[in-house]
Design an enzyme around this catalytic site. Structure first.
Site, PDB file in Angstrom:
ATOM      1  N   ARG A  60       1.249  -1.298  -0.146  1.00 20.95           N
ATOM      2  CA  ARG A  60       0.300  -0.001  -0.099  1.00 20.95           C
ATOM      3  C   ARG A  60       0.819   1.121  -0.326  1.00 20.95           C
ATOM      4  O   ARG A  60       0.505   2.178  -0.171  1.00 20.95           O
ATOM      5  CB  ARG A  60      -1.073   0.195   1.118  1.00 20.95           C
ATOM      6  CG  ARG A  60      -1.743   0.989   1.922  1.00 20.95           C
ATOM      7  CD  ARG A  60      -3.538   1.377   2.175  1.00 20.95           C
ATOM      8  NE  ARG A  60      -2.628   0.228   3.675  1.00 20.95           N
ATOM      9  CZ  ARG A  60      -2.192   0.946   4.405  1.00 20.95           C
ATOM     10  NH1 ARG A  60      -1.907   2.409   4.615  1.00 20.95           N
ATOM     11  NH2 ARG A  60      -1.818   0.140   5.702  1.00 20.95           N
ATOM     12  N   TYR A 113     -16.216  14.745 -16.248  1.00 18.75           N
ATOM     13  CA  TYR A 113     -16.687  12.668 -15.850  1.00 18.75           C
ATOM     14  C   TYR A 113     -17.401  13.147 -14.777  1.00 18.75           C
ATOM     15  O   TYR A 113     -17.399  13.109 -13.361  1.00 18.75           O
ATOM     16  CB  TYR A 113     -15.510  12.540 -15.612  1.00 18.75           C
ATOM     17  CG  TYR A 113     -15.999  10.874 -15.616  1.00 18.75           C
ATOM     18  CD1 TYR A 113     -16.777   9.736 -16.236  1.00 18.75           C
ATOM     19  CD2 TYR A 113     -15.374  10.084 -13.994  1.00 18.75           C
ATOM     20  CE1 TYR A 113     -17.130   8.452 -16.204  1.00 18.75           C
ATOM     21  CE2 TYR A 113     -15.653   8.614 -13.475  1.00 18.75           C
ATOM     22  CZ  TYR A 113     -16.654   7.602 -14.414  1.00 18.75           C
ATOM     23  OH  TYR A 113     -17.199   6.824 -14.409  1.00 18.75           O
ATOM     24  N   ASP A 185      -7.273  16.928 -15.767  1.00 19.38           N
ATOM     25  CA  ASP A 185      -7.467  15.258 -16.493  1.00 19.38           C
ATOM     26  C   ASP A 185      -7.502  15.595 -17.712  1.00 19.38           C
ATOM     27  O   ASP A 185      -7.876  15.303 -18.470  1.00 19.38           O
ATOM     28  CB  ASP A 185      -8.940  14.786 -15.246  1.00 19.38           C
ATOM     29  CG  ASP A 185      -9.310  13.377 -16.160  1.00 19.38           C
ATOM     30  OD1 ASP A 185      -8.740  12.876 -16.850  1.00 19.38           O
ATOM     31  OD2 ASP A 185     -10.063  12.650 -15.801  1.00 19.38           O
ATOM     32  N   LYS A 210      -7.791   3.983 -19.083  1.00 22.18           N
ATOM     33  CA  LYS A 210      -8.250   4.322 -20.173  1.00 22.18           C
ATOM     34  C   LYS A 210      -7.066   3.956 -21.250  1.00 22.18           C
ATOM     35  O   LYS A 210      -6.857   2.350 -21.392  1.00 22.18           O
ATOM     36  CB  LYS A 210      -8.668   5.574 -20.193  1.00 22.18           C
ATOM     37  CG  LYS A 210      -9.849   5.907 -19.475  1.00 22.18           C
ATOM     38  CD  LYS A 210     -11.093   4.930 -19.697  1.00 22.18           C
ATOM     39  CE  LYS A 210     -12.251   5.135 -18.780  1.00 22.18           C
ATOM     40  NZ  LYS A 210     -12.127   5.513 -17.459  1.00 22.18           N
TER      41      LYS A 210
HETATM   42  C1  LIG Z   1     -12.157  11.259 -18.200  1.00 18.40           C
HETATM   43  C2  LIG Z   1     -12.192  10.603 -17.028  1.00 18.40           C
HETATM   44  N1  LIG Z   1     -11.752  10.821 -15.935  1.00 18.40           N
HETATM   45  C3  LIG Z   1     -12.214   9.615 -14.323  1.00 18.40           C
HETATM   46  C4  LIG Z   1     -12.763   8.661 -14.887  1.00 18.40           C
HETATM   47  C5  LIG Z   1     -12.469   7.388 -13.371  1.00 18.40           C
HETATM   48  O1  LIG Z   1     -11.371   6.814 -13.786  1.00 18.40           O
HETATM   49  P1  LIG Z   1     -12.285   5.331 -13.440  1.00 18.40           P
HETATM   50  O2  LIG Z   1     -12.883   4.849 -14.098  1.00 18.40           O
HETATM   51  O3  LIG Z   1     -10.529   4.787 -13.974  1.00 18.40           O
HETATM   52  O4  LIG Z   1     -12.207   5.250 -12.149  1.00 18.40           O
HETATM   53  C6  LIG Z   1     -13.547   8.589 -16.406  1.00 18.40           C
HETATM   54  C7  LIG Z   1     -13.811   7.250 -16.348  1.00 18.40           C
HETATM   55  O5  LIG Z   1     -14.085   6.978 -16.940  1.00 18.40           O
HETATM   56  C8  LIG Z   1     -13.267   9.231 -17.044  1.00 18.40           C
HETATM   57  O6  LIG Z   1     -13.831   9.577 -18.355  1.00 18.40           O
END
Ligand SMILES: Cc1ncc(COP(=O)(O)O)c(C=O)c1O
Length: 404
Positions: A60, A113, A185, A210
């Site tokens: 961790r 998101y 992000d 992703k």
């Molecule tokens: C732009 C973006 N940021 C963050 C996330 C969150 O990621 P996770 O699903 O790996 O928790 C997503 C998920 O689709 C996303 O599209």
């Protein structure tokens, strides 16, 4: 950081971040699938806990396989350090909550998101953190949102799912001018297509689920920034809240990253052709893809972003029911959320990824009920287009029957 600096990101993806912990000279990174690490002596254990001696303690808190992933992504983003997390949301939560506390104010893009929105809108309120959701294409709106207690500014670009592009130069400068921590992000483009650090952004994060992994078999995240900020995240919200990555997932992402450069090239080429096909089709209303000249984000291509990425969205000329019918007719495209996989994925943001928004909040964020998002995969583009074409034809035939 890795010992050697490479000038091309394609090479960084494959070679950066090697930790040197490879006793048998294996070509592939060893997977340290262990929860804990044995100390030579009680004194050594105490010294490691006290931070007086380098070395691993417990997964961790850190793991050699995870470390290679962190150093690789830090090198790709052109920043000092990184912290890998269990999911992308683990990254969003750890990066923001390490620096915000009760009484602080966050300026967030009004379109982000769905679960990032839910964290800021629902959870932060419970902890006394105030959030202003702002249209970040409007620079005056950002300026007006500033308060004496503003500590952080958070956005994603291009925005999920509208593909709106935000001006990173403005956000970086605004944050510096007002001593705010800027967080971007960068999931949609990856460091190969966009490097927020070039605009002075402090923290960059990814859903590594992703494109970074790219094979649809992992959920993970990563935060990149200065050594000081990443250390703070690791010693607070990661250590104590515990959303650390599994070494096996880190290992899979290291493997996925080796092909990131060739994958992104194909994702972008395919998405461009799919966007052009959709834009010319009479059953389609608006297409949202920054690679199209008709998109307001087009002016950023070749500047802030090298290419437009692999995700696009569009409105059908039809009802919500037509949209559901159309999605159900797709055979090659899988009806699934997520993005950045080899498989093309199609989904309906209003009822799926962005369902944490209320109907009014979705309207404010520009997410209509008729919006459909596609993550264009790595299949042959003619097969992707053929599948969309047949589904659109079936939808049009059904619309004709309804009129008759
Ligand atoms: C732009 C973006 N940021 C963050 C996330 C969150 O990621 P996770 O699903 O790996 O928790 C997503 C998920 O689709 C996303 O599209």
């Amino acid at each position: 950081m890795s010992k050697q600096q490479y000038s091309h990101p394609d090479t960084v993806c494959i070679h950066a971040g090697k930790t040197g912990l490879n006793p048998h000279g294996a070509l592939a990174t060893p997977l340290y699938q262990t929860s804990t690490f044995v100390f030579d002596s009680a004194e050594q254990g105490a010294a490691r806990f006290a931070g007086e001696e380098p070395g691993y303690i417990y997964t961790r808190l850190g793991n050699p396989t995870t470390r290679e992933l962190e150093l690789k992504v830090a090198a790709l983003e052109g920043m000092e350090d990184a912290a890998a997390t269990a999911t992308g949301m683990g990254a969003v939560a750890a990066a923001t909550m390490a620096f915000l506390q009760q009484g602080d104010h966050l300026i967030a893009s009004k379109a982000i998101y769905g679960c990032s929105f839910a964290l800021f809108n629902h959870q932060f309120a419970r902890y006394g953190i105030e959030v202003s959701f702002v249209d970040m294409t409007d620079h005056n709106a950002i300026k007006q949102a500033l308060k004496p207690n503003t500590q952080m500014i958070f956005a994603e670009t291009p925005i999920n799912p509208t593909l709106t592009v935000l001006d990173l130069e403005f956000i970086g400068q605004f944050a510096k001018q007002h001593q705010l921590i800027s967080v971007i992000d960068n999931t949609f483009l990856t460091p190969l297509l966009q490097k927020p650090a070039d605009y002075g952004i402090d923290l960059i994060l990814h859903s590594a689920t992703k494109y970074l992994n790219g094979h649809g078999d992992v959920v993970a995240g990563i935060i990149v920034g200065s050594t000081e900020r990443i250390t703070q995240i690791k010693l607070t919200t990661l250590k104590d809240m515990g959303a650390t990555i599994s070494p096996h997932d880190a290992w899979l992402i290291i493997r996925g990253l080796k092909t990131l450069s060739v994958r992104m090239e194909r994702h972008c080429q395919n998405a461009q052709k799919v966007a052009e096909f959709l834009e010319a089709h009479p059953a389609i209303g608006q297409v949202y893809y920054p690679g199209l000249k008709s998109h307001p984000g087009y002016k950023f291509i070749g500047k802030q972003m090298k290419a437009a990425g692999g995700v696009l969205a569009f409105e059908l000329n039809g009802s919500l029911d037509d949209g559901r019918y159309f999605i159900n007719q797709c055979k090659l495209l899988s009806l699934a959320v997520s993005l950045g996989d080899a498989e093309s994925l199609i989904q309906h943001p209003a009822s799926m990824t962005h369902s944490p928004y209320t109907a009014e909040e979705r309207q404010m964020a520009g997410i209509s009920d008729g919006l459909i998002r596609i993550s264009v995969g790595l299949e042959h583009v003619e097969d992707i287009i053929a599948d969309l074409k047949q589904a659109l034809t079936l939808m049009q035939q059904r619309q004709q029957i309804a009129i008759v």
